[in-house]
Design a protein around this motif. Structure first.
Motif, mmCIF file in Angstrom:
data_model
loop_
_atom_site.group_PDB
_atom_site.id
_atom_site.type_symbol
_atom_site.label_atom_id
_atom_site.label_comp_id
_atom_site.label_asym_id
_atom_site.label_seq_id
_atom_site.Cartn_x
_atom_site.Cartn_y
_atom_site.Cartn_z
ATOM 1 N N SER A 1 38.445 21.788 45.454
ATOM 2 C CA SER A 1 37.959 21.946 46.829
ATOM 3 C C SER A 1 38.256 23.517 47.234
ATOM 4 O O SER A 1 39.232 24.011 46.729
ATOM 5 C CB SER A 1 38.490 21.097 47.888
ATOM 6 N N GLU A 2 37.481 23.958 48.280
ATOM 7 C CA GLU A 2 37.851 25.357 48.896
ATOM 8 C C GLU A 2 39.153 25.266 49.625
ATOM 9 O O GLU A 2 39.901 26.277 49.584
ATOM 10 C CB GLU A 2 36.728 25.565 50.018
ATOM 11 N N ASN A 3 39.644 24.160 50.303
ATOM 12 C CA ASN A 3 40.913 23.795 50.703
ATOM 13 C C ASN A 3 42.116 24.153 49.681
ATOM 14 O O ASN A 3 42.992 24.904 50.088
ATOM 15 C CB ASN A 3 40.720 22.618 51.584
ATOM 16 N N VAL A 4 42.060 23.616 48.570
ATOM 17 C CA VAL A 4 43.069 23.683 47.562
ATOM 18 C C VAL A 4 43.034 24.943 46.836
ATOM 19 O O VAL A 4 44.099 25.666 47.053
ATOM 20 C CB VAL A 4 42.728 22.548 46.568
ATOM 21 N N THR A 5 41.823 25.505 46.717
ATOM 22 C CA THR A 5 41.751 26.935 46.367
ATOM 23 C C THR A 5 42.607 27.898 47.362
ATOM 24 O O THR A 5 43.128 28.861 46.927
ATOM 25 C CB THR A 5 40.426 27.522 45.959
ATOM 26 N N THR A 6 41.953 27.853 48.386
ATOM 27 C CA THR A 6 42.580 28.691 49.532
ATOM 28 C C THR A 6 44.090 28.589 49.600
ATOM 29 O O THR A 6 44.937 29.500 49.774
ATOM 30 C CB THR A 6 41.935 28.335 50.966
ATOM 31 N N LYS A 7 44.711 27.251 49.574
ATOM 32 C CA LYS A 7 45.965 26.947 49.553
ATOM 33 C C LYS A 7 46.681 27.568 48.641
ATOM 34 O O LYS A 7 47.956 28.288 48.684
ATOM 35 C CB LYS A 7 46.277 25.515 49.866
ATOM 36 N N LEU A 8 46.203 27.736 47.185
ATOM 37 C CA LEU A 8 47.051 28.075 46.160
ATOM 38 C C LEU A 8 47.146 29.431 46.093
ATOM 39 O O LEU A 8 47.865 30.219 45.692
ATOM 40 C CB LEU A 8 46.201 27.617 44.867
ATOM 41 N N THR A 9 45.862 30.222 46.517
ATOM 42 C CA THR A 9 45.640 31.490 46.279
ATOM 43 C C THR A 9 46.395 32.496 47.671
ATOM 44 O O THR A 9 46.609 33.532 47.385
ATOM 45 C CB THR A 9 44.297 32.055 46.135
#
Length: 178
Positions: A36-44
């Protein structure tokens, strides 16, 4: 500013009945297109902010195990890994061994997330390799059908307890950490 995740794999590090930490890694990489965009944002963006310690790979009396694993796994010319799953497995095994020594035998088990991503800074692509160790935490949710509270376990991507982020551009150029 978020980045583009190129590779991601999750390993489980659990303790057996003798309190020995054992790693188990997915058979194949996670499909990063399904994050999800949420997971990608949190990880990066997980490593942004104050309070982070900056370090170097230990070179004396010998190279660190982490550095040796990287040296044999990364193709500088293409900025890609030879076998990302194998590297992630070796990182998980290394962490499990560390969790079986000294004070670390008291550490809880959890999940090692190993991911490789890039970000564009002023028209230059900058690449990062990250490892993040996450524990399950207790939480509460509401059951939609029965409208009651439920105790749940979840992971928390909002704060970092243990992790490493390596700028591979700097690592290749042997740049000192600031």
């Amino acid at each position: 500013m978020e980045g583009t995740i190129h590779n991601l794999i999750i390993s489980s590090i659990k303790r057996d009945d003798k309190n020995i930490a054992i790693s188990k890694t997915r058979e194949e990489e996670n499909d990063v297109t399904k994050l999800s965009e949420n997971v990608t944002t949190k990880l990066t963006t997980l490593f942004k902010g104050g309070g982070m310690k900056v370090g170097e790979f230990i070179k004396e009396p010998e190279e660190s195990a982490f550095s040796n694993l990287m040296a044999g796994s990364f193709k500088h010319e293409s900025m890609r890994f030879k076998d990302y799953r194998k590297l992630s497995t070796l990182f998980a095994e290394l962490l499990a061994r560390k969790l079986n020594k000294a004070q670390a035998v008291n550490a809880r088990d959890g999940f090692l997330i190993t991911y490789y991503y890039s970000q564009d800074f002023n028209d230059e692509e900058v690449y990062y390799l990250c490892t993040v160790f996450l524990h399950r935490i207790d939480g509460t949710d509401i059951n939609d059908q029965e409208l009651i509270f439920e105790d749940i376990e979840r992971i928390n991507l909002d704060s970092l307890n243990l992790g490493a982020k390596i700028c591979l551009n700097d690592w290749i150029e042997n740049e000192p950490r600031l």
